[in-house]
Motif scaffolding. Structure first.
Motif, PDB file in Angstrom:
ATOM      1  N   ASP A 253       8.514   5.123  -2.083  1.00 25.91           N
ATOM      2  CA  ASP A 253       9.051   6.329  -2.765  1.00 25.91           C
ATOM      3  C   ASP A 253       9.715   6.091  -3.856  1.00 25.91           C
ATOM      4  O   ASP A 253      10.111   6.533  -4.871  1.00 25.91           O
ATOM      5  N   VAL A 254      10.673   4.724  -3.861  1.00 28.70           N
ATOM      6  CA  VAL A 254      11.470   4.274  -4.745  1.00 28.70           C
ATOM      7  C   VAL A 254      10.482   3.546  -5.912  1.00 28.70           C
ATOM      8  O   VAL A 254      11.126   4.028  -6.916  1.00 28.70           O
ATOM      9  N   LEU A 255       9.391   3.081  -5.686  1.00 29.38           N
ATOM     10  CA  LEU A 255       8.577   2.452  -6.952  1.00 29.38           C
ATOM     11  C   LEU A 255       7.974   3.989  -7.565  1.00 29.38           C
ATOM     12  O   LEU A 255       7.895   3.815  -8.806  1.00 29.38           O
ATOM     13  N   ARG A 256       7.774   4.998  -6.973  1.00 31.03           N
ATOM     14  CA  ARG A 256       7.366   6.162  -7.767  1.00 31.03           C
ATOM     15  C   ARG A 256       8.555   6.853  -8.586  1.00 31.03           C
ATOM     16  O   ARG A 256       8.284   7.225  -9.638  1.00 31.03           O
ATOM     17  N   LEU A 257       9.727   6.522  -8.306  1.00 33.01           N
ATOM     18  CA  LEU A 257      10.835   6.645  -9.130  1.00 33.01           C
ATOM     19  C   LEU A 257      11.039   5.737 -10.472  1.00 33.01           C
ATOM     20  O   LEU A 257      11.205   6.065 -11.569  1.00 33.01           O
TER      21      LEU A 257
ATOM     22  N   ALA B 240      13.911  -2.126  -5.571  1.00 35.11           N
ATOM     23  CA  ALA B 240      13.166  -1.096  -4.753  1.00 35.11           C
ATOM     24  C   ALA B 240      13.472  -1.415  -3.063  1.00 35.11           C
ATOM     25  O   ALA B 240      13.880  -0.550  -2.404  1.00 35.11           O
ATOM     26  N   ARG B 241      13.256  -2.586  -2.848  1.00 31.73           N
ATOM     27  CA  ARG B 241      13.273  -2.898  -1.447  1.00 31.73           C
ATOM     28  C   ARG B 241      14.720  -2.515  -1.081  1.00 31.73           C
ATOM     29  O   ARG B 241      14.969  -2.289   0.356  1.00 31.73           O
ATOM     30  N   GLU B 242      15.828  -3.040  -1.773  1.00 33.53           N
ATOM     31  CA  GLU B 242      17.050  -2.855  -1.352  1.00 33.53           C
ATOM     32  C   GLU B 242      17.583  -1.586  -1.236  1.00 33.53           C
ATOM     33  O   GLU B 242      18.488  -1.202  -0.289  1.00 33.53           O
ATOM     34  N   VAL B 243      17.132  -0.737  -2.126  1.00 36.62           N
ATOM     35  CA  VAL B 243      17.348   0.711  -2.227  1.00 36.62           C
ATOM     36  C   VAL B 243      16.794   1.292  -1.156  1.00 36.62           C
ATOM     37  O   VAL B 243      17.352   2.183  -0.262  1.00 36.62           O
ATOM     38  N   ALA B 244      15.412   1.032  -0.707  1.00 33.42           N
ATOM     39  CA  ALA B 244      15.068   1.832   0.312  1.00 33.42           C
ATOM     40  C   ALA B 244      15.813   1.329   1.739  1.00 33.42           C
ATOM     41  O   ALA B 244      15.812   2.277   2.576  1.00 33.42           O
ATOM     42  N   ALA B 245      16.065   0.175   1.736  1.00 34.50           N
ATOM     43  CA  ALA B 245      16.762  -0.059   2.960  1.00 34.50           C
ATOM     44  C   ALA B 245      18.258   0.512   3.182  1.00 34.50           C
ATOM     45  O   ALA B 245      18.343   1.063   4.184  1.00 34.50           O
ATOM     46  N   ALA B 246      18.765   0.764   2.115  1.00 31.85           N
ATOM     47  CA  ALA B 246      20.013   1.340   1.980  1.00 31.85           C
ATOM     48  C   ALA B 246      20.219   2.834   2.196  1.00 31.85           C
ATOM     49  O   ALA B 246      20.845   3.300   2.670  1.00 31.85           O
ATOM     50  N   TYR B 247      19.029   3.482   1.633  1.00 30.72           N
ATOM     51  CA  TYR B 247      18.921   5.015   1.622  1.00 30.72           C
ATOM     52  C   TYR B 247      18.010   5.563   2.426  1.00 30.72           C
ATOM     53  O   TYR B 247      17.550   6.688   2.665  1.00 30.72           O
TER      54      TYR B 247
ATOM     55  N   VAL C 120       0.733  -1.081   0.003  1.00 34.26           N
ATOM     56  CA  VAL C 120      -0.033  -0.077  -0.032  1.00 34.26           C
ATOM     57  C   VAL C 120       0.749   1.127   0.075  1.00 34.26           C
ATOM     58  O   VAL C 120       1.966   1.391   0.923  1.00 34.26           O
ATOM     59  N   ASP C 121       0.558   2.074  -0.823  1.00 36.36           N
ATOM     60  CA  ASP C 121       1.293   3.524  -1.029  1.00 36.36           C
ATOM     61  C   ASP C 121       0.697   4.582   0.149  1.00 36.36           C
ATOM     62  O   ASP C 121       0.283   5.544  -0.117  1.00 36.36           O
ATOM     63  N   SER C 122       1.207   4.057   1.363  1.00 40.50           N
ATOM     64  CA  SER C 122       0.500   4.948   2.494  1.00 40.50           C
ATOM     65  C   SER C 122       1.383   6.128   2.581  1.00 40.50           C
ATOM     66  O   SER C 122       0.889   7.380   3.154  1.00 40.50           O
ATOM     67  N   GLY C 123       2.572   6.216   2.153  1.00 34.67           N
ATOM     68  CA  GLY C 123       3.539   7.365   2.418  1.00 34.67           C
ATOM     69  C   GLY C 123       4.304   7.561   3.803  1.00 34.67           C
ATOM     70  O   GLY C 123       4.935   8.621   4.192  1.00 34.67           O
ATOM     71  N   LEU C 124       3.793   6.702   4.571  1.00 37.98           N
ATOM     72  CA  LEU C 124       4.248   6.594   5.964  1.00 37.98           C
ATOM     73  C   LEU C 124       5.324   5.572   6.450  1.00 37.98           C
ATOM     74  O   LEU C 124       4.987   4.150   6.083  1.00 37.98           O
ATOM     75  N   PRO C 125       6.451   5.677   6.680  1.00 36.28           N
ATOM     76  CA  PRO C 125       7.678   4.806   6.961  1.00 36.28           C
ATOM     77  C   PRO C 125       7.113   3.778   7.712  1.00 36.28           C
ATOM     78  O   PRO C 125       7.429   2.681   7.503  1.00 36.28           O
ATOM     79  N   HIS C 126       6.182   3.905   8.794  1.00 37.23           N
ATOM     80  CA  HIS C 126       5.999   2.951   9.798  1.00 37.23           C
ATOM     81  C   HIS C 126       4.925   1.974   9.016  1.00 37.23           C
ATOM     82  O   HIS C 126       4.569   0.871   9.728  1.00 37.23           O
TER      83      HIS C 126
ATOM     84  N   GLU D 264      22.347  12.029  -9.760  1.00 44.38           N
ATOM     85  CA  GLU D 264      21.788  11.679  -8.647  1.00 44.38           C
ATOM     86  C   GLU D 264      20.434  12.296  -8.535  1.00 44.38           C
ATOM     87  O   GLU D 264      20.185  13.409  -8.866  1.00 44.38           O
ATOM     88  N   GLU D 265      19.448  11.457  -8.180  1.00 41.64           N
ATOM     89  CA  GLU D 265      18.168  11.589  -7.973  1.00 41.64           C
ATOM     90  C   GLU D 265      18.086  12.783  -6.811  1.00 41.64           C
ATOM     91  O   GLU D 265      18.326  12.705  -5.870  1.00 41.64           O
ATOM     92  N   PRO D 266      17.225  14.005  -7.300  1.00 40.28           N
ATOM     93  CA  PRO D 266      17.019  14.843  -6.506  1.00 40.28           C
ATOM     94  C   PRO D 266      15.620  14.693  -5.599  1.00 40.28           C
ATOM     95  O   PRO D 266      15.320  15.604  -4.559  1.00 40.28           O
ATOM     96  N   ARG D 267      14.994  13.485  -5.747  1.00 39.53           N
ATOM     97  CA  ARG D 267      13.832  13.204  -4.788  1.00 39.53           C
ATOM     98  C   ARG D 267      14.081  12.057  -3.758  1.00 39.53           C
ATOM     99  O   ARG D 267      15.110  11.162  -4.115  1.00 39.53           O
ATOM    100  N   ALA D 268      13.516  12.129  -2.851  1.00 41.90           N
ATOM    101  CA  ALA D 268      13.885  10.971  -1.803  1.00 41.90           C
ATOM    102  C   ALA D 268      13.437   9.651  -2.388  1.00 41.90           C
ATOM    103  O   ALA D 268      12.529   9.462  -2.942  1.00 41.90           O
ATOM    104  N   PRO D 269      14.303   8.718  -2.093  1.00 43.38           N
ATOM    105  CA  PRO D 269      15.352   8.638  -1.115  1.00 43.38           C
ATOM    106  C   PRO D 269      16.876   9.007  -1.568  1.00 43.38           C
ATOM    107  O   PRO D 269      17.569   8.711  -1.114  1.00 43.38           O
ATOM    108  N   TYR D 270      16.710   9.681  -2.686  1.00 37.33           N
ATOM    109  CA  TYR D 270      18.057  10.447  -3.548  1.00 37.33           C
ATOM    110  C   TYR D 270      19.145   9.375  -3.911  1.00 37.33           C
ATOM    111  O   TYR D 270      20.253   9.472  -3.598  1.00 37.33           O
TER     112      TYR D 270
END
Length: 340
Positions: free
Chosen positions: A107-111, A94-101, A18-24, A277-283
């Protein structure tokens, strides 16, 4: 009269990101699959679900026979499109990038995945697969580099080398210019039955690269992906790749996420350019994305440029990458002359 019986749904539980936008809340949730959506609610498709009292977008990432939740599951509201836009490879990246950044998968899937364009899906329709036969491509542009022919051979053979390529200036010999060399590397991947992605920093480089790839590989074997395209053109090109109609993508930044089938090569030109370098989160940086995707999909990675970035040099120093350079005498001969 007895009520008609409903056919039981196979794997009636959908795991939805779900694209909730909330990290938790950056995790999948279980939903019930209604009978009328059972055929379309497959892994990878976009759906709408009820979440926190409102309709929210999400992706089905798995179907299951049973749920972990013991109570009643909320049903999926609708399938936005039956296109499986979230591939397992892109989800893993996307999962690996989200964890690393320290970002969220959403957020990653929107990119990574362009917005849906219904007219593009309808216009593309059931078009047939393009020419996927291996092209006959020589590698003259790589002959000036001691390890160049070996690199092409390893790409063609399905190996996953990581190379830092110091390109020669070739204003007097266009046949050895960097766009031609990268086009030949794409040809090596295709010759091995695999696909390729090449990412450049700006539209001027993209125009040169796309022209070279079209000349080397032939028409209809590649697509461009960039933010300069309109929404329909970009989504049409992206769908063409997703459906396996072409296996070579050239583009800017977000093209590194392209859903190329059987990826065999990810190349980045001028990895030290700030535009990577991506200017949007998670950069995330394209260089890092290329390296991660190459490792996850066992694809070759080539970082090229006229100069070597600090990060690329660090990859060589750590043993992760091998340099691809020309002999000093060849570099001197190719270097521009100063006026006297």
């Amino acid at each position: 009269m007895d009520a008609p019986t409903q056919t039981p749904v196979t794997d009636p539980v959908a795991l939805v990101l779900v694209d909730s936008g909330l990290p938790h809340l950056d995790r999948p949730f279980e939903y019930a699959v209604p009978g009328h959506l059972a055929d379309d609610a497959q892994p990878g498709v976009r759906v709408k679900v009820r979440f926190a009292g409102r309709d929210v977008a999400g992706y089905v990432i798995e179907r299951r026979a049973s749920a972990e939740h013991e109570g009643r599951l909320t049903p999926i509201r609708t399938v936005v499109s039956p296109e499986p836009v979230l591939t397992p490879a892109v989800l893993a990246l996307a999962r690996e990038v989200a964890a690393a950044y320290a970002g969220t998968v959403g957020d990653v899937l929107r990119l990574a995945i362009p917005p849906r364009h219904a007219r593009a899906e309808k216009a593309l329709g059931e078009s047939t697969t393009g020419d996927l036969s291996p092209p006959e491509v020589a590698g003259p542009a790589w002959e000036a580099y001691a390890a160049g022919p070996a690199l092409l051979r390893r790409i063609r053979d399905g190996d996953a080398p990581v190379a830092v390529w110091s390109a020669l200036p070739s204003a007097t010999e266009p046949g050895g210019d960097w766009p031609r060399a990268l086009a030949e590397a794409c040809g090596a991947a295709l010759a091995g039955g695999r696909g390729a992605i090449v990412v450049v920093p700006d539209s001027r480089d993209l125009a040169r690269l796309s022209a070279a790839v079209g000349e080397v590989l032939g028409p209809g074997r590649h697509v461009e992906l960039s933010a300069d395209q309109g929404p329909q053109a970009r989504y049409t090109a992206w769908l063409t790749v997703l459906r396996g109609h072409v296996r070579v993508v050239v583009g800017m930044r977000a093209a590194v996420f392209a859903p190329v089938h059987d990826l065999g090569l990810v190349a980045v030109w001028d990895d030290g350019d700030d535009l990577h370098e991506e200017p949007r989160a998670p950069y995330p940086h394209v260089r890092d994305l290329a390296l991660r995707r190459g490792r996850l999909e066992e694809a070759a990675v080539v970082l090229g440029g006229f100069g070597r970035s600090v990060a690329a040099q660090a990859l060589i120093a750590s043993g992760v990458a091998r340099p691809v350079v020309a002999a000093p005498s060849v570099v001197r001969a190719a270097a521009p002359r100063t006026a006297t």
